[in-house]
Design an enzyme around this catalytic site. Sequence first.
Site, PDB file in Angstrom:
ATOM      1  N   ARG A 125       0.861  -1.178   0.000  1.00 15.78           N
ATOM      2  CA  ARG A 125       0.000   0.000   0.000  1.00 15.78           C
ATOM      3  C   ARG A 125       0.895   1.225   0.000  1.00 15.78           C
ATOM      4  O   ARG A 125       1.918   1.274   0.707  1.00 15.78           O
ATOM      5  CB  ARG A 125      -0.897   0.024   1.243  1.00 15.78           C
ATOM      6  CG  ARG A 125      -2.094  -0.902   1.165  1.00 15.78           C
ATOM      7  CD  ARG A 125      -3.108  -0.460   0.100  1.00 15.78           C
ATOM      8  NE  ARG A 125      -4.278  -1.320   0.038  1.00 15.78           N
ATOM      9  CZ  ARG A 125      -4.405  -2.375  -0.763  1.00 15.78           C
ATOM     10  NH1 ARG A 125      -3.430  -2.712  -1.587  1.00 15.78           N
ATOM     11  NH2 ARG A 125      -5.524  -3.079  -0.770  1.00 15.78           N
TER      12      ARG A 125
ATOM     13  N   GLU B  35      -2.888   7.791  -4.214  1.00 17.17           N
ATOM     14  CA  GLU B  35      -3.265   7.183  -5.471  1.00 17.17           C
ATOM     15  C   GLU B  35      -4.489   7.832  -6.096  1.00 17.17           C
ATOM     16  O   GLU B  35      -5.431   8.128  -5.349  1.00 17.17           O
ATOM     17  CB  GLU B  35      -3.592   5.698  -5.197  1.00 17.17           C
ATOM     18  CG  GLU B  35      -2.761   4.770  -6.019  1.00 17.17           C
ATOM     19  CD  GLU B  35      -2.816   3.348  -5.505  1.00 17.17           C
ATOM     20  OE1 GLU B  35      -1.965   3.002  -4.687  1.00 17.17           O
ATOM     21  OE2 GLU B  35      -3.713   2.624  -5.925  1.00 17.17           O
TER      22      GLU B  35
ATOM     23  N   HIS C   2      -0.975   0.305  -9.869  1.00 16.86           N
ATOM     24  CA  HIS C   2      -1.701  -0.627  -9.002  1.00 16.86           C
ATOM     25  C   HIS C   2      -2.308  -1.789  -9.802  1.00 16.86           C
ATOM     26  O   HIS C   2      -3.528  -2.016  -9.786  1.00 16.86           O
ATOM     27  CB  HIS C   2      -2.797   0.105  -8.208  1.00 16.86           C
ATOM     28  CG  HIS C   2      -3.117  -0.574  -6.908  1.00 16.86           C
ATOM     29  ND1 HIS C   2      -3.476   0.085  -5.762  1.00 16.86           N
ATOM     30  CD2 HIS C   2      -3.114  -1.893  -6.568  1.00 16.86           C
ATOM     31  CE1 HIS C   2      -3.694  -0.780  -4.784  1.00 16.86           C
ATOM     32  NE2 HIS C   2      -3.472  -1.999  -5.252  1.00 16.86           N
TER      33      HIS C   2
HETATM   34  C1  GLV Z   1      -4.884  -4.980  -4.155  1.00 19.42           C
HETATM   35  O1  GLV Z   1      -4.168  -4.089  -3.870  1.00 19.42           O
HETATM   36  C2  GLV Z   1      -5.462  -5.848  -3.174  1.00 19.42           C
HETATM   37  O2  GLV Z   1      -5.381  -5.553  -1.974  1.00 19.42           O
HETATM   38  O3  GLV Z   1      -6.029  -6.872  -3.569  1.00 19.42           O
END
Ligand code: GLV
Length: 322
Positions: free
Chosen positions: A240, A269, A287
């Site tokens: 994250r 983000e 991401h």
């Molecule tokens: C993506 O970032 C997830 O947490 O699946």
Amino acid sequence: MTKVVVTRKIPGNGVKMLQDAGYDVVVSPHDRPLERQELLNFIQGADGVLSQLTDKVDEEFINACGPNLKIVANFAVGFDNLDTPTLTSHNIVATNTPDVLTEAVAEHTFALILAIVRRIPEADKLSRSGSPPAFGPEVLLGTELKGKDLGVLGLGRIGSRVAELGYAIGMNVIYFDNNKQNQELEQKVGAKARESAEAVLKEADVVSIHVPLLDSTRHLINAEKLQMMKPTAYLINTSRGPVVDEAALVEALKSGTLKGAALDVYEKEPQHAPGLDALNNVVLTPHIASATNEARSAMGELAAKNIIAVLSGQPPLTPVKV
Ligand code: GLV
């Protein structure tokens, strides 16, 4: 009729499974996150919601759904977008999608590691520049991984798989995990536990972050921690964004405190910290670590199974662990 809201179009059979279960399934027509007010209007009357990590699920969200809401099935393994204490206080089940995306995220992490150490984006750009260089003894020299130390922060499912991939390529794996010493993995890949994240940062040639976003992990990697890393080291983040102080990372990359970084996630983000995009010693992806057909289909199907289970009075398959 039982209503299930899917806040964004998803691949695979998840929506069909919900339709086959006999629900009134409403899927967002937009291929983008819904704006807040749009989302609050869209989820009205839902018994179950298949949510995205871009949807903030809080008291306001729960109130917008109304009194029938029983489950929020998050299309992600991470669930920092869910206010879990509030969901629990309303007796609403929250689920996530563990396991089915482990391989995709671990493989993307390794794609990023290889891309940054072998300077693939720079090489790609040069190759398309119209005047690519001929073979040259010093053109785009990179770094080999075999024999180097891979430092894994957080040895859950994804961190463990990254450790295995590192071992397969000949790296020495060191790790720190708050919760445990993983003896099975130590035997399997010769991983060695360190007593702190700092110890891993000081020693590793490549540091890969696999911790959830919690109050205790926000800015786990800050200016001070970056200073501890070797100037030849690389930082990889597919967990994250807010786990890393991105402005401090930009400074560290500019000043040569560390050699390079590869990121799939960002602090604010989808925005990037000022200066990040201009750097050559970074590889950036938006991401997409779990973005394989296999993983994303399985995530939708697992979320649908969780909704079907809860709406038919069964326990969820993968409740979030709080
Ligand atoms: C993506 O970032 C997830 O947490 O699946």
